[in-house]
Design a protein around this motif. Structure first.
Motif, PDB file in Angstrom:
ATOM      1  N   GLN A 259      96.783  88.653 -47.373  1.00 24.59           N
ATOM      2  CA  GLN A 259      95.824  88.176 -46.565  1.00 24.59           C
ATOM      3  C   GLN A 259      96.047  87.334 -45.245  1.00 24.59           C
ATOM      4  O   GLN A 259      95.376  87.188 -44.374  1.00 24.59           O
ATOM      5  N   ARG A 260      95.441  86.346 -46.761  1.00 21.75           N
ATOM      6  CA  ARG A 260      95.283  84.892 -45.972  1.00 21.75           C
ATOM      7  C   ARG A 260      96.756  84.463 -44.762  1.00 21.75           C
ATOM      8  O   ARG A 260      96.272  83.983 -44.016  1.00 21.75           O
ATOM      9  N   PHE A 261      97.743  84.515 -45.490  1.00 19.86           N
ATOM     10  CA  PHE A 261      98.714  84.600 -44.501  1.00 19.86           C
ATOM     11  C   PHE A 261      98.348  85.202 -42.402  1.00 19.86           C
ATOM     12  O   PHE A 261      98.863  83.864 -41.677  1.00 19.86           O
ATOM     13  N   ALA A 262      98.160  86.433 -43.433  1.00 18.71           N
ATOM     14  CA  ALA A 262      98.046  87.396 -41.859  1.00 18.71           C
ATOM     15  C   ALA A 262      96.922  86.078 -41.267  1.00 18.71           C
ATOM     16  O   ALA A 262      96.394  86.188 -39.442  1.00 18.71           O
ATOM     17  N   GLU A 263      95.715  86.033 -41.248  1.00 20.31           N
ATOM     18  CA  GLU A 263      95.185  85.238 -41.125  1.00 20.31           C
ATOM     19  C   GLU A 263      94.632  83.697 -40.267  1.00 20.31           C
ATOM     20  O   GLU A 263      94.304  83.587 -39.413  1.00 20.31           O
ATOM     21  N   LEU A 264      95.947  83.288 -40.556  1.00 20.47           N
ATOM     22  CA  LEU A 264      96.159  81.617 -40.484  1.00 20.47           C
ATOM     23  C   LEU A 264      97.096  82.187 -39.262  1.00 20.47           C
ATOM     24  O   LEU A 264      98.018  81.047 -38.539  1.00 20.47           O
ATOM     25  N   ALA A 269     100.642  88.397 -38.517  1.00 14.70           N
ATOM     26  CA  ALA A 269      99.327  89.233 -38.356  1.00 14.70           C
ATOM     27  C   ALA A 269      99.760  90.090 -37.925  1.00 14.70           C
ATOM     28  O   ALA A 269      99.095  91.847 -37.285  1.00 14.70           O
ATOM     29  N   VAL A 270     101.066  90.071 -36.193  1.00 11.36           N
ATOM     30  CA  VAL A 270     101.627  91.112 -35.437  1.00 11.36           C
ATOM     31  C   VAL A 270     101.856  92.141 -36.663  1.00 11.36           C
ATOM     32  O   VAL A 270     101.321  93.753 -36.292  1.00 11.36           O
ATOM     33  N   THR A 271     102.859  91.721 -37.469  1.00  6.62           N
ATOM     34  CA  THR A 271     103.221  92.357 -38.393  1.00  6.62           C
ATOM     35  C   THR A 271     102.491  93.207 -39.851  1.00  6.62           C
ATOM     36  O   THR A 271     102.677  93.973 -40.219  1.00  6.62           O
ATOM     37  N   HIS A 272     101.160  92.722 -39.833  1.00  6.94           N
ATOM     38  CA  HIS A 272     100.361  93.083 -40.608  1.00  6.94           C
ATOM     39  C   HIS A 272     100.010  93.969 -39.906  1.00  6.94           C
ATOM     40  O   HIS A 272      99.777  95.434 -40.203  1.00  6.94           O
ATOM     41  N   ASN A 273      99.275  94.108 -39.120  1.00  8.24           N
ATOM     42  CA  ASN A 273      99.168  95.107 -38.772  1.00  8.24           C
ATOM     43  C   ASN A 273     100.057  96.174 -37.980  1.00  8.24           C
ATOM     44  O   ASN A 273      99.100  97.507 -37.671  1.00  8.24           O
ATOM     45  N   LYS A 274     100.739  95.775 -37.541  1.00  7.07           N
ATOM     46  CA  LYS A 274     102.036  97.182 -37.203  1.00  7.07           C
ATOM     47  C   LYS A 274     101.770  97.835 -38.739  1.00  7.07           C
ATOM     48  O   LYS A 274     102.497  98.934 -38.932  1.00  7.07           O
ATOM     49  N   GLY A 275     101.842  97.261 -40.379  1.00  6.18           N
ATOM     50  CA  GLY A 275     101.892  98.149 -41.168  1.00  6.18           C
ATOM     51  C   GLY A 275     100.322  98.973 -40.466  1.00  6.18           C
ATOM     52  O   GLY A 275     100.489  99.953 -42.031  1.00  6.18           O
ATOM     53  N   PRO A 310      94.391  89.750 -37.684  1.00  6.79           N
ATOM     54  CA  PRO A 310      94.209  91.161 -38.791  1.00  6.79           C
ATOM     55  C   PRO A 310      93.250  92.334 -39.003  1.00  6.79           C
ATOM     56  O   PRO A 310      92.530  91.301 -38.708  1.00  6.79           O
ATOM     57  N   LEU A 311      93.617  93.839 -38.461  1.00  8.90           N
ATOM     58  CA  LEU A 311      92.759  94.458 -38.588  1.00  8.90           C
ATOM     59  C   LEU A 311      91.716  94.307 -39.872  1.00  8.90           C
ATOM     60  O   LEU A 311      90.944  95.302 -39.755  1.00  8.90           O
ATOM     61  N   THR A 312      92.340  94.113 -40.511  1.00  7.09           N
ATOM     62  CA  THR A 312      92.021  94.641 -42.023  1.00  7.09           C
ATOM     63  C   THR A 312      91.582  92.863 -42.919  1.00  7.09           C
ATOM     64  O   THR A 312      91.993  91.841 -42.133  1.00  7.09           O
ATOM     65  N   SER A 313      90.915  93.685 -43.548  1.00  7.92           N
ATOM     66  CA  SER A 313      90.663  92.231 -44.697  1.00  7.92           C
ATOM     67  C   SER A 313      90.092  92.894 -46.182  1.00  7.92           C
ATOM     68  O   SER A 313      89.800  93.821 -46.486  1.00  7.92           O
ATOM     69  N   TRP A 314      90.320  91.887 -46.965  1.00 11.87           N
ATOM     70  CA  TRP A 314      90.631  92.210 -48.724  1.00 11.87           C
ATOM     71  C   TRP A 314      90.484  90.878 -49.223  1.00 11.87           C
ATOM     72  O   TRP A 314      90.804  89.212 -48.731  1.00 11.87           O
ATOM     73  N   TRP A 315      89.414  90.673 -50.614  1.00 14.26           N
ATOM     74  CA  TRP A 315      88.741  90.243 -50.615  1.00 14.26           C
ATOM     75  C   TRP A 315      89.095  90.659 -52.667  1.00 14.26           C
ATOM     76  O   TRP A 315      89.036  91.719 -52.911  1.00 14.26           O
ATOM     77  N   LYS A 316      88.686  89.346 -53.485  1.00 15.13           N
ATOM     78  CA  LYS A 316      87.934  89.718 -54.874  1.00 15.13           C
ATOM     79  C   LYS A 316      86.680  90.807 -55.295  1.00 15.13           C
ATOM     80  O   LYS A 316      85.785  89.622 -54.899  1.00 15.13           O
TER      81      LYS A 316
END
Length: 441
Positions: A259-264, A269-275, A310-316
């Motif tokens: 997730q952090r990779f997509a944020e940076l 991020a494009v491929t992340h959002n394609k998912g 990224p359109l999503t957020s993920w966290w602990k």
């Protein structure tokens, strides 16, 4: 039957259909009937092109010369706002439906998906050029807003009778002589494109008279940011464990790194959002909605702060669980368009159990969060190719001439050998056929 009894029956239906993927399409349809997801007549109608013919196609688009089909599947294990749901998905790419089902099962361990959605607002834009005084124009539009909203509602009596109608007038300055007026309309269970376009065209002369400008474009925007959906899910860390990765917390942390990779990085991020859109689009296509409009709006929304994110957020979470959220503009419809003319779309909407456009948007968003989670977990552990190639092997087996149970047998052998060439599949098929024929002598 009362609404309470209908709800009671729905509660008893489970979206967990064990072994579903291993069965034939005929047996899957039978199980949907047995589980009361489909009526017998709807299950029978799913065969072939599902009642969709050239006459129907010729009404929908121009220059029809034939039909082009897509596989229609169902994603399992979805629990949305406490209710078990099956999710119809029409898509050509292997692994998307399986991925959505798998991730939905993980999310079900934490209670499933929680969805919140805005009212179904569709926005029309009227461009006003050569405005002599922006300040005077804005004041005139502000003062004239009640009359303009009333005039807009007079143009759509049927929509107002259904509880919809014009809700707000917004004015935006684009440059020193250009304004754009946004008319926000609640379009209920329709996307409302044709309606708001017509209203914008009819209101344009009034806007010109008030501002002294010249009317330019009059059309809706597909950045439906008044029509957003937010979906959340949580997955206990223990549910992320597997035979190879026995510590679920390690998998959780790897997903957070992804997730952090997509944020940076915009490329990621494009491929992340394609998912994400893998799941969203497949639901929209199955349900006859304008997935191209949603794609455009989603990617614009991802860049709303000036950089693509990224359109999503993920966290602990506080108990060590993996928590995720997806927010995006999502304009859908369950009436009009393909829902009126395409029998397959009508059955998909029935299978999804949609109560309206807002509900369909929430279901599509849940599918999007699920496919994103599945991709992140695969990338963070075994790699994305393991699942892709297993399904690719089935295609190669079919290409080599295998059918029925032979598809699975040939695909398993190709996967074990990690060889996916059609010629190798034909060799295995010929050997298996010869073995079976020899056994019958």
């Amino acid at each position: 039957m009362s609404d309470d009894k209908v709800k009671a029956l729905e509660v008893k239906r489970s979206s967990r259909l064990t072994g579903f993927y291993q069965q034939s399409p005929e047996r899957r349809r039978a199980r949907l009937v047995e589980s009361r997801w489909l009526a017998p007549e709807d299950a029978r109608a799913c065969e072939g092109l599902g009642g969709f013919d050239e006459a129907c196609a010729d009404v929908m688009v121009e220059n029809v010369i034939g039909l082009h089909g897509l596989p229609l599947g169902v994603a399992l294990n979805f629990v949305v706002n406490g209710r078990d749901r099956l999710v119809p998905m029409a898509v050509e790419e292997p692994s998307i439906i399986a991925a959505a089902s798998y991730a939905a099962r993980l999310c079900a361990e934490g209670g499933g998906f929680t969805v919140q959605a805005d009212a179904p607002i569709t926005t029309a834009q009227v461009q006003l050029l050569e405005v002599p005084s922006l300040e005077a124009a804005r004041e005139a539009l502000r003062a004239g807003t009640p009359e303009l909203l009333a005039a807009a509602n007079a143009l759509m009596p049927a929509m107002c009778a259904r509880g919809g109608g014009a809700r707000e007038l917004e004015v935006r300055v684009l440059d020193a002589t250009t304004l754009v007026v946004h008319l926000h309309v609640d379009t209920r269970d329709s996307m409302g494109a044709n309606l708001v376009n017509s209203v914008a065209e009819d209101l344009a002369p009034r806007l010109v008279a008030l501002t002294g400008g010249r009317a330019g474009l009059k059309i809706l925007t597909n950045l439906a940011d008044r029509r957003k959906v937010r979906v959340r899910a949580r997955v206990p860390a223990s549910a992320l464990a597997s035979e190879r990765f026995q510590d679920g917390a390690v998998v959780r942390d790897a997903i957070l790194e992804a997730q952090r990779f997509a944020e940076l990085d915009v490329y990621r991020a494009v491929t992340h959002n394609k998912g994400v859109m893998n799941g969203v689009d497949a639901v929209l296509v199955a349900c006859g909605n304008d997935w191209r409009a949603v794609e455009a709006g989603a990617h614009a929304y991802a860049a709303r702060h000036g950089g693509y994110r990224p359109l999503t957020s993920w966290w602990k979470g506080p108990e060590g669980e993996l928590c995720g959220e997806l927010e995006l503009p999502l304009a859908t419809s369950t009436v009009g368009g393909a829902a009126r003319t395409h029998p397959g779309v009508q059955r998909a909407l029935k299978l999804a159990g949609t109560s309206g456009a807002v509900d369909l948007a929430g279901l599509a968003a849940a599918a999007g969060l699920a496919t994103n989670l599945a991709a992140l977990k695969a990338l963070s552990t075994d790699g994305i190719q393991k699942g892709h190639m297993a399904l690719h092997a089935r295609r190669v087996a079919a290409e080599a001439g295998a059918s029925g149970e032979l598809v699975g047998i040939i695909a398993d052998r190709l996967s074990r050998e990690r060889v996916y060439r059609p010629e190798r599949a034909r060799e295995i098929l010929e050997a298996e056929v010869a073995r079976r024929q020899g056994g019958r002598r």
